[in-house]
Motif scaffolding. Structure first.
Motif, PDB file in Angstrom:
ATOM      1  N   ALA A   1       1.628 -11.256 -27.105  1.00 38.60           N
ATOM      2  CA  ALA A   1       1.522 -10.010 -26.359  1.00 38.60           C
ATOM      3  C   ALA A   1       1.323 -10.312 -24.872  1.00 38.60           C
ATOM      4  N   GLN A   2       1.810  -9.411 -24.063  1.00 43.08           N
ATOM      5  CA  GLN A   2       1.689  -9.613 -22.629  1.00 43.08           C
ATOM      6  C   GLN A   2       0.272  -9.305 -22.177  1.00 43.08           C
ATOM      7  N   LYS A   3      -0.162 -10.034 -21.161  1.00 43.71           N
ATOM      8  CA  LYS A   3      -1.532  -9.880 -20.685  1.00 43.71           C
ATOM      9  C   LYS A   3      -1.582 -10.134 -19.198  1.00 43.71           C
ATOM     10  N   VAL A   4      -2.429  -9.380 -18.511  1.00 41.87           N
ATOM     11  CA  VAL A   4      -2.612  -9.544 -17.071  1.00 41.87           C
ATOM     12  C   VAL A   4      -4.092  -9.705 -16.807  1.00 41.87           C
ATOM     13  N   THR A   5      -4.462 -10.723 -16.050  1.00 45.35           N
ATOM     14  CA  THR A   5      -5.876 -11.020 -15.818  1.00 45.35           C
ATOM     15  C   THR A   5      -6.179 -11.136 -14.335  1.00 45.35           C
TER      16      THR A   5
ATOM     17  N   GLN B   1       3.894 -17.600  -7.750  1.00 44.18           N
ATOM     18  CA  GLN B   1       3.991 -18.977  -8.224  1.00 44.18           C
ATOM     19  C   GLN B   1       4.363 -18.923  -9.707  1.00 44.18           C
ATOM     20  N   LYS B   2       5.643 -18.899  -9.960  1.00 41.36           N
ATOM     21  CA  LYS B   2       6.141 -18.698 -11.327  1.00 41.36           C
ATOM     22  C   LYS B   2       5.669 -19.770 -12.300  1.00 41.36           C
ATOM     23  N   PRO B   3       5.689 -21.062 -11.925  1.00 46.18           N
ATOM     24  CA  PRO B   3       5.216 -22.092 -12.869  1.00 46.18           C
ATOM     25  C   PRO B   3       3.754 -21.912 -13.277  1.00 46.18           C
ATOM     26  N   LYS B   4       2.981 -21.278 -12.434  1.00 45.07           N
ATOM     27  CA  LYS B   4       1.564 -21.042 -12.732  1.00 45.07           C
ATOM     28  C   LYS B   4       1.317 -19.644 -13.294  1.00 45.07           C
ATOM     29  N   SER B   5       2.401 -18.859 -13.456  1.00 38.14           N
ATOM     30  CA  SER B   5       2.270 -17.458 -13.910  1.00 38.14           C
ATOM     31  C   SER B   5       1.246 -16.723 -13.056  1.00 38.14           C
ATOM     32  N   SER B   6       1.431 -16.837 -11.760  1.00 38.25           N
ATOM     33  CA  SER B   6       0.456 -16.283 -10.823  1.00 38.25           C
ATOM     34  C   SER B   6       1.154 -15.406  -9.783  1.00 38.25           C
ATOM     35  N   ILE B   7       0.532 -14.288  -9.448  1.00 40.83           N
ATOM     36  CA  ILE B   7       1.072 -13.386  -8.442  1.00 40.83           C
ATOM     37  C   ILE B   7      -0.083 -12.880  -7.595  1.00 40.83           C
TER      38      ILE B   7
ATOM     39  N   PHE C   1      -5.043  -3.170  -8.382  1.00 43.29           N
ATOM     40  CA  PHE C   1      -4.624  -3.512  -9.739  1.00 43.29           C
ATOM     41  C   PHE C   1      -3.301  -4.256  -9.717  1.00 43.29           C
ATOM     42  N   CYS C   2      -3.246  -5.305 -10.491  1.00 44.89           N
ATOM     43  CA  CYS C   2      -2.023  -6.042 -10.751  1.00 44.89           C
ATOM     44  C   CYS C   2      -1.448  -5.513 -12.073  1.00 44.89           C
TER      45      CYS C   2
ATOM     46  N   THR D   1      -9.389  -9.719   9.125  1.00 53.59           N
ATOM     47  CA  THR D   1      -9.116 -11.033   8.518  1.00 53.59           C
ATOM     48  C   THR D   1      -8.074 -10.876   7.416  1.00 53.59           C
ATOM     49  N   THR D   2      -7.730 -12.016   6.801  1.00 48.55           N
ATOM     50  CA  THR D   2      -6.746 -12.032   5.709  1.00 48.55           C
ATOM     51  C   THR D   2      -7.455 -12.270   4.392  1.00 48.55           C
ATOM     52  N   VAL D   3      -7.025 -11.540   3.379  1.00 49.88           N
ATOM     53  CA  VAL D   3      -7.630 -11.682   2.057  1.00 49.88           C
ATOM     54  C   VAL D   3      -6.532 -11.900   1.020  1.00 49.88           C
ATOM     55  N   THR D   4      -6.853 -12.701   0.024  1.00 57.63           N
ATOM     56  CA  THR D   4      -5.932 -12.918  -1.095  1.00 57.63           C
ATOM     57  C   THR D   4      -6.628 -12.526  -2.390  1.00 57.63           C
ATOM     58  N   MET D   5      -5.952 -11.720  -3.178  1.00 58.98           N
ATOM     59  CA  MET D   5      -6.468 -11.335  -4.495  1.00 58.98           C
ATOM     60  C   MET D   5      -5.591 -11.980  -5.570  1.00 58.98           C
ATOM     61  N   ASP D   6      -6.250 -12.546  -6.571  1.00 59.17           N
ATOM     62  CA  ASP D   6      -5.551 -13.329  -7.580  1.00 59.17           C
ATOM     63  C   ASP D   6      -5.169 -12.500  -8.805  1.00 59.17           C
ATOM     64  N   CYS D   7      -4.097 -12.929  -9.441  1.00 61.16           N
ATOM     65  CA  CYS D   7      -3.667 -12.301 -10.686  1.00 61.16           C
ATOM     66  C   CYS D   7      -2.845 -13.320 -11.468  1.00 61.16           C
ATOM     67  N   VAL D   8      -3.162 -13.512 -12.715  1.00 64.52           N
ATOM     68  CA  VAL D   8      -2.349 -14.353 -13.593  1.00 64.52           C
ATOM     69  C   VAL D   8      -1.885 -13.518 -14.770  1.00 64.52           C
ATOM     70  N   TYR D   9      -0.750 -13.886 -15.310  1.00 65.69           N
ATOM     71  CA  TYR D   9      -0.155 -13.089 -16.366  1.00 65.69           C
ATOM     72  C   TYR D   9       0.389 -13.976 -17.476  1.00 65.69           C
ATOM     73  N   GLU D  10       0.574 -13.376 -18.627  1.00 59.17           N
ATOM     74  CA  GLU D  10       1.160 -14.062 -19.775  1.00 59.17           C
ATOM     75  C   GLU D  10       2.316 -13.214 -20.285  1.00 59.17           C
ATOM     76  N   THR D  11       3.447 -13.848 -20.512  1.00 65.16           N
ATOM     77  CA  THR D  11       4.595 -13.138 -21.053  1.00 65.16           C
ATOM     78  C   THR D  11       5.545 -14.105 -21.730  1.00 65.16           C
ATOM     79  N   GLN D  12       6.272 -13.613 -22.709  1.00 73.90           N
ATOM     80  CA  GLN D  12       7.304 -14.401 -23.362  1.00 73.90           C
ATOM     81  C   GLN D  12       8.684 -14.068 -22.795  1.00 73.90           C
ATOM     82  N   ASP D  13       8.749 -13.010 -21.982  1.00 76.25           N
ATOM     83  CA  ASP D  13      10.028 -12.578 -21.424  1.00 76.25           C
ATOM     84  C   ASP D  13      10.484 -13.549 -20.334  1.00 76.25           C
ATOM     85  N   SER D  14      11.783 -13.763 -20.270  1.00 79.11           N
ATOM     86  CA  SER D  14      12.326 -14.634 -19.231  1.00 79.11           C
ATOM     87  C   SER D  14      12.513 -13.877 -17.922  1.00 79.11           C
ATOM     88  N   SER D  15      12.605 -12.563 -18.032  1.00 79.65           N
ATOM     89  CA  SER D  15      12.770 -11.728 -16.850  1.00 79.65           C
ATOM     90  C   SER D  15      11.736 -10.616 -16.907  1.00 79.65           C
ATOM     91  N   TYR D  16      11.017 -10.429 -15.811  1.00 84.43           N
ATOM     92  CA  TYR D  16       9.939  -9.436 -15.805  1.00 84.43           C
ATOM     93  C   TYR D  16       9.677  -8.999 -14.375  1.00 84.43           C
TER      94      TYR D  16
END
Lengths: 117, 111
Positions: A1-5, A69-75, A91-92, A17-32
């Motif tokens: 199942a797909q998941k976003v964390t 960063q696609k190899p890390k499943s990170s956006i 929200f991601c 200033t500049t801020v970065t907010m993290d998000c990682v995801y899990e998916t089996q789809d090749s395109s998303y």
């Protein structure tokens, strides 16, 4: 199942200033598709920016940009030159079913951003 | 552009009561969604509708019914409100399978 964390519950930064907010995801789809939304204190939810998985270039809209960063499943969402009015919950989200004509989104838990003067 | 209207803005009900929330949009979008947001948490999909008279269950559909009689409107019914339940219900619309546009929400409190 797909998941976003989103592991960052809350962040506080100084104005301009500049801020970065993290998000990682899990998916089996090749395109998303990946999205960031902003929820203000009033509860209003606004779409900010989208990244298509097949695009190598990071999306940019105004002072919002993405670090995909696609190899890390990170956006990551990057906000430059932050303003007080950027204070909100971010929200991601990821879209399931890339070939569908509709968008069923899976959301992360949100990151609360506070921009202080 | 367009507008999404949700009524009522605040809804207070009694345990076991059947409660209906309404959503209207003038984007002319085909797809409409109902989400539930609990305090401090993300959004979870309850129901969605691809077109008029179509209904699809989301991850949280148990305890809810939905109705899409017109393209512009989408209703959600809480079939039996649970005591101490508090959440915000958000309606959204979209087209082309990409970004969604959200309404202002209905805040539910069950006494």
């Amino acid at each position: 199942a797909q998941k976003v964390t989103q592991t960052q519950t809350s962040i506080s930064v100084m104005e301009k200033t500049t801020v970065t907010m993290d998000c990682v995801y899990e998916t089996q789809d090749s395109s998303y598709f990946l999205f960031w939304y902003k929820q203000t204190a009033s509860g209003e939810i606004v779409f900010l920016i989208r990244q298509d998985s097949y695009k190598k270039e990071n999306a940019t809209v105004g002072h919002y940009s993405l670090n995909f960063q696609k190899p890390k499943s990170s956006i990551g969402l990057i906000i430059t030159a932050t303003q007080i009015e950027d204070s909100a919950v971010y929200f991601c989200a990821m879209r399931e079913g890339a070939s569908s004509s509709f968008s069923k989104l899976v959301f992360g838990q949100g990151t609360s951003l506070s921009v202080v003067p | 552009g367009g507008i999404i209207t949700q009524t009522p803005k605040f809804l207070i009900g009694q345990e076991g009561q059947k409660l209906t929330l309404k959503c209207q949009q003038n984007f002319n979008h085909d797809t409409m969604y109902w989400y539930r947001q609990d305090s401090g948490k993300g959004l979870r999909l309850i129901y969605y509708s691809i077109t008029e008279n179509d209904l699809q269950k989301g991850d949280l559909s148990e305890g809810y019914d939905a109705s899409r009689e017109k393209k512009s409107s989408f209703s959600l019914t809480v079939t039996s409100a649970q005591k101490n339940e508090m959440a915000v219900f958000l309606c959204a619309t979209g087209t082309g399978g990409y970004e969604q546009y959200f309404g202002p929400g209905t805040r539910l409190t069950v006494l």
